[in-house]
Design an enzyme around this catalytic site. Structure first.
Site, PDB file in Angstrom:
ATOM      1  N   CYS A   1     -80.944  16.013 -69.295  1.00  0.00           N
ATOM      2  CA  CYS A   1     -82.285  15.450 -69.477  1.00  0.00           C
ATOM      3  C   CYS A   1     -83.025  15.489 -68.147  1.00  0.00           C
ATOM      4  O   CYS A   1     -83.827  14.622 -67.836  1.00  0.00           O
ATOM      5  CB  CYS A   1     -82.224  14.041 -70.041  1.00  0.00           C
ATOM      6  SG  CYS A   1     -81.184  12.925 -69.116  1.00  0.00           S
TER       7      CYS A   1
ATOM      8  N   ASP B   1     -61.728  12.110 -66.971  1.00  0.00           N
ATOM      9  CA  ASP B   1     -62.730  12.764 -66.150  1.00  0.00           C
ATOM     10  C   ASP B   1     -62.963  14.147 -66.756  1.00  0.00           C
ATOM     11  O   ASP B   1     -62.046  14.963 -66.843  1.00  0.00           O
ATOM     12  CB  ASP B   1     -62.198  12.873 -64.716  1.00  0.00           C
ATOM     13  CG  ASP B   1     -63.141  13.631 -63.791  1.00  0.00           C
ATOM     14  OD1 ASP B   1     -64.144  14.190 -64.273  1.00  0.00           O
ATOM     15  OD2 ASP B   1     -62.853  13.681 -62.586  1.00  0.00           O
TER      16      ASP B   1
ATOM     17  N   SER C   1     -74.598   9.114 -79.628  1.00  0.00           N
ATOM     18  CA  SER C   1     -75.547   9.553 -80.659  1.00  0.00           C
ATOM     19  C   SER C   1     -75.294  10.995 -81.079  1.00  0.00           C
ATOM     20  O   SER C   1     -75.315  11.325 -82.268  1.00  0.00           O
ATOM     21  CB  SER C   1     -76.988   9.405 -80.153  1.00  0.00           C
ATOM     22  OG  SER C   1     -77.285   8.052 -79.915  1.00  0.00           O
TER      23      SER C   1
ATOM     24  N   ASP D   1     -65.159  10.400 -72.568  1.00  0.00           N
ATOM     25  CA  ASP D   1     -66.040   9.878 -71.525  1.00  0.00           C
ATOM     26  C   ASP D   1     -65.205   9.372 -70.363  1.00  0.00           C
ATOM     27  O   ASP D   1     -64.089   8.869 -70.562  1.00  0.00           O
ATOM     28  CB  ASP D   1     -66.949   8.760 -72.038  1.00  0.00           C
ATOM     29  CG  ASP D   1     -68.184   8.611 -71.158  1.00  0.00           C
ATOM     30  OD1 ASP D   1     -69.163   9.361 -71.364  1.00  0.00           O
ATOM     31  OD2 ASP D   1     -68.170   7.768 -70.229  1.00  0.00           O
TER      32      ASP D   1
ATOM     33  N   PRO E   1     -73.336   7.418 -74.882  1.00  0.00           N
ATOM     34  CA  PRO E   1     -73.015   6.355 -75.835  1.00  0.00           C
ATOM     35  C   PRO E   1     -72.684   6.816 -77.244  1.00  0.00           C
ATOM     36  O   PRO E   1     -72.276   6.004 -78.056  1.00  0.00           O
ATOM     37  CB  PRO E   1     -74.279   5.499 -75.838  1.00  0.00           C
ATOM     38  CG  PRO E   1     -75.370   6.470 -75.543  1.00  0.00           C
ATOM     39  CD  PRO E   1     -74.783   7.484 -74.603  1.00  0.00           C
TER      40      PRO E   1
ATOM     41  N   CYS F   1     -68.818  14.690 -72.432  1.00  0.00           N
ATOM     42  CA  CYS F   1     -69.395  13.476 -71.826  1.00  0.00           C
ATOM     43  C   CYS F   1     -70.139  12.747 -72.940  1.00  0.00           C
ATOM     44  O   CYS F   1     -71.367  12.802 -73.037  1.00  0.00           O
ATOM     45  CB  CYS F   1     -70.333  13.838 -70.684  1.00  0.00           C
ATOM     46  SG  CYS F   1     -69.612  14.944 -69.446  1.00  0.00           S
ATOM     47  N   ALA F   2     -69.409  12.056 -73.787  1.00  0.00           N
ATOM     48  CA  ALA F   2     -69.920  11.694 -75.108  1.00  0.00           C
ATOM     49  C   ALA F   2     -70.683  10.377 -75.172  1.00  0.00           C
ATOM     50  O   ALA F   2     -71.573  10.235 -76.017  1.00  0.00           O
ATOM     51  CB  ALA F   2     -68.758  11.656 -76.109  1.00  0.00           C
TER      52      ALA F   2
ATOM     53  N   ASP G   1     -72.874  17.886 -72.327  1.00  0.00           N
ATOM     54  CA  ASP G   1     -74.096  17.140 -71.993  1.00  0.00           C
ATOM     55  C   ASP G   1     -73.794  16.329 -70.737  1.00  0.00           C
ATOM     56  O   ASP G   1     -73.359  15.189 -70.809  1.00  0.00           O
ATOM     57  CB  ASP G   1     -74.487  16.235 -73.163  1.00  0.00           C
ATOM     58  CG  ASP G   1     -75.812  15.546 -72.942  1.00  0.00           C
ATOM     59  OD1 ASP G   1     -76.791  16.239 -72.620  1.00  0.00           O
ATOM     60  OD2 ASP G   1     -75.875  14.307 -73.067  1.00  0.00           O
TER      61      ASP G   1
END
Length: 736
Positions: free
Chosen positions: A311, A232, A179, A205, A177, A174-175, A258
């Protein structure tokens, strides 16, 4: 994935974006930073040590410090760090605003080699000081040229825990944006003397439009070892590769997982969460997070590492997912102890007990307490395992939760998983490469043969019957497979050149390419008509592309190395060198190379078309053809890094094909301070004390050298508000 679930996954990426794009200060003074449900929930969970809850909440209400990371793989990184420390950070220490001294940026104690820094300076303070404004311009310029990345501190943790080496095959699930993807690329290129590392990064993504933002981030690093795909993540396809003439399945040595999350760890940055936060967010996301994680470990090689991160501080999205994953694996996975990997980082161990709360405030401590009418929203995997022996064997305390008040960061959760054996529903597996050139296959039958068809079936679907049973009795089993669906723009094809291609024949002779030049790695983006640009990928990515063209949707790959310029046809080659790919290409070029001095480079980068009669350019007269490479090799008193520029020699002048921000970057390395004043012009003293002409630097600032100044799919960066300007979505450029 259904339409509603897919939309939910897209909507829940806010936390990840804000974590990755941390910037300067906060300007939301009017929003009340209170949420009684949030405070009640986390007090009850007991995640914060006794007596620290008020500190925790106070930290959550404070603006998040800005953090920057110097790209680690470029040989210019040390020069950038030297420039930051010796020029900007020292000067900032002397600045006073409203009678108070400004606190200079500090290095993150746990990030290697002082390559990451944080500061509490807000945009309001930056605007009050010309020196701070120059510092801000420096950061913006170096960010756009790929030498500095703005990224929240906690977002830098997962790539470090992956322990990447240059031969690793890496999947970023799930790359966007991008960073962390940039960190992965940097780690692959830790040795700049190797133009084509054996490893690669496949960055994925689910959102087609966000993939172009991901492309923009990756293209700043000019790597031939990155591929951006659009799938997906919970059903990302199994890829095939050629291994010794046989078709084999691609398993990854490292996977970054992530996942989309509720983002309550980003309250300091994404303050809308204060009024929107509810426990329903975590309940809705848990299933998606688990499906993505399961798909990740399915594609992980035995011996490989997968880092799962969010997060969010919520155990439903964190420990509950890890516990369910470990239970499904039946011993195939184990949590690694990362306590010694990042010395200096403060974190709390994962918890082994937690409760679940509905948005109405109803608490449940066990699946048996959940009424039947809630079984569609609440699942058994959301609760801790009831078997105390099994729970202890999971070692959930090895998970790492970062709390904001411990080191003035955002909130974060990370867990490192190591695959010890194939997943129960998989029938064969390769072993991760233990060293650079030794491949070991394990898990084969007595005859040493591999039942590939059976393995593919197992990998694709796991077991629908097991899933049905799991839903009935609450047991753990692999998730049901989902059919791949493609959305977004139709991409141009990726067409590899043959060794006999007439276009390549002229390039070979014109640039006198060395015999070991990897011809078969050159590709273009069209089947018919004239080829506008030529790109290069690594041998391993070529293998992936050729064997999976119908299996995956590739958005972008390769680094541009040549661009068509019809003016060169009269000299025998219609393609000029592209600055993006010069560091990849230069080791193979044996002609049209000119060694230049520091003064030569200063003139080339501050004047648009310096005349050949200029006293610096007598060496250019021996080159009669247009496309050239300008190579600077340092002396002890000069920047200790090579500088390679693409140039074009005209009849009476010469031009460096270098984008504006890269011009600024190289000038700073040479000691020329370049900045814009209120009127948009300006330059200051160089390393030797000379005064550079304002008009010359203004030319460099206002004009890009030809088409190289245009950045495809560009998203404007604004460090003042700490976010990327997304007023318009990045659009696909035809043919690129």
């Amino acid at each position: 994935m259904g339409k509603r679930s897919r939309q939910r996954q897209k909507n829940q990426t806010t936390g990840r974006d804000d974590r990755d794009n941390a910037g300067w200060g906060s300007g939301y003074a009017d929003i009340v930073k209170e949420n009684k449900l949030f405070e009640h929930y986390y007090k009850e969970q007991g995640l914060v040590p006794g007596g620290e809850f008020e500190q925790f909440m106070d930290a959550m209400r404070e603006p998040l410090p800005a953090t920057i990371r110097i790209t680690g793989y470029k040989s210019h990184a040390k020069e950038i760090l030297h420039c930051l420390k010796e020029k900007y950070f020292k000067d900032i220490q002397e600045v006073e605003i409203d009678g108070q001294k400004i606190e200079a940026p500090q290095p993150l104690s746990w990030y290697p080699d002082e390559q990451a820094w944080h500061t509490n300076m807000s945009r309001k303070i930056i605007r009050k000081s010309p020196l701070l404004e120059k510092f801000h311009q420096f950061l913006v310029s170096e960010t756009e040229s790929g030498n500095i990345s703005r990224q929240e501190a906690v977002s830098m943790i997962p790539p470090l825990l992956l322990k990447i080496e240059s031969h690793h095959k890496i999947l970023d699930m799930c790359a966007a944006p991008g960073s962390k993807t940039a960190q992965l690329i940097e780690m692959l290129h830790s040795d700049m003397d190797v133009p084509f590392p054996e490893g690669f990064v496949i960055a994925n993504d689910v959102d087609n439009k966000r993939c172009y933002l991901l492309v923009h981030q990756a293209k700043r690093l000019n790597s031939p070892c990155i591929m951006v795909v659009n799938h997906d993540a919970s059903c990302i396809p199994t890829l095939k590769i050629d291994v010794d003439g046989q078709k084999d399945i691609l398993f990854y040595d490292r996977i970054l997982c992530d996942v989309p999350c509720s983002g309550d760890g980003t309250l300091r940055k994404n303050i809308d969460v204060w009024k929107k936060w509810t426990t329903s967010n975590s309940l809705h996301l848990h299933g998606l997070q688990l499906r993505i994680a399961v798909r990740g470990v399915e594609q992980l090689a035995v011996g490989g590492r997968m880092v799962y991160s969010t997060c969010s501080l919520n155990p439903i999205e964190d420990e509950a997912v890890i516990a369910a994953l470990l239970e499904k694996s039946e011993g195939a996975l184990e949590l690694a102890d990362g306590s010694a990997d990042l010395p200096g980082l403060k974190w709390m161990p994962g918890v082994t007990s937690w409760k679940l709360m509905t948005k109405e405030g109803q608490w449940y401590a066990d699946w048996s307490e959940v009424p039947n009418h809630r079984h569609t929203q609440i699942r058994p995997t959301m609760f801790p395992p009831t078997d105390t022996e099994k729970l202890a064997s999971m070692h959930l305390e090895r998970c790492m939760r970062i709390l904001p008040h411990h080191q003035n960061t955002g909130g974060f959760f990370v867990a490192v998983l190591v695959k010890k054996a194939p997943m129960p529903w998989n029938k064969r597996y390769p072993k991760v490469l233990p060293s650079k050139h030794t491949a070991v296959e394990e898990g084969e039958g007595p005859e040493g043969k591999v039942d590939r068809e059976a393995e593919e079936e197992a990998t694709k679907g796991a077991s629908s019957a097991q899933e049905t049973t799991a839903k009935q009795d609450g047991a753990c089993g692999p998730p049901a497979s989902k059919k791949m669906r493609l959305f977004g723009y139709k991409e141009d094809p990726f067409v590899f050149l043959t060794e006999e291609d007439p276009v390549f024949t002229t390039i070979q002779s014109f640039y006198d390419l060395s015999p070991n030049f990897p011809k078969l790695n050159v590709l273009t983006r069209t089947h018919d008509g004239k080829k506008r640009h030529l790109y290069m990928v690594s041998k391993e990515l070529r293998n992936v592309l050729i064997n999976n063209s119908e299996r995956m949707k590739v958005i972008n790959t390769g680094v541009k190395v040549w661009s068509r310029n019809s003016d060169g046809e009269e000299f025998g080659c219609a393609f000029r060198l592209a600055q993006e790919g010069i560091y990849t290409l230069q080791p193979y070029i044996r002609s049209r190379i000119i060694r230049v001095s520091v003064e030569d480079i200063k003139v080339l980068l501050t004047q648009e078309n310096p005349f050949l009669s200029n006293k610096w350019f007598s060496s250019f007269l021996v080159i009669l053809t247009p496309s050239i490479t300008l190579l600077f090799v340092s002396n002890p008193a000069e920047p200790q890094c090579p500088i390679q520029l693409c140039g074009w020699r005209g009849k009476t002048s010469i031009r460096a094909f270098v984008p504006r921000n890269e011009r600024f970057h190289y000038l700073r390395l040479l000691g020329v301070e370049v900045f814009r004043d209120k009127q948009g012009v300006g330059a200051e003293k160089g390393r030797g004390g000379e005064k550079e002409g304002k008009e010359e630097v203004e030319d460099a600032a206002e004009k890009d050298a030809g088409e190289e100044g245009a950045v495809e799919n560009e998203t404007k960066l604004d460090l003042e508000n700490g976010e990327e300007n997304r007023s318009s979505e990045p659009k696909k450029q035809a043919g690129d």
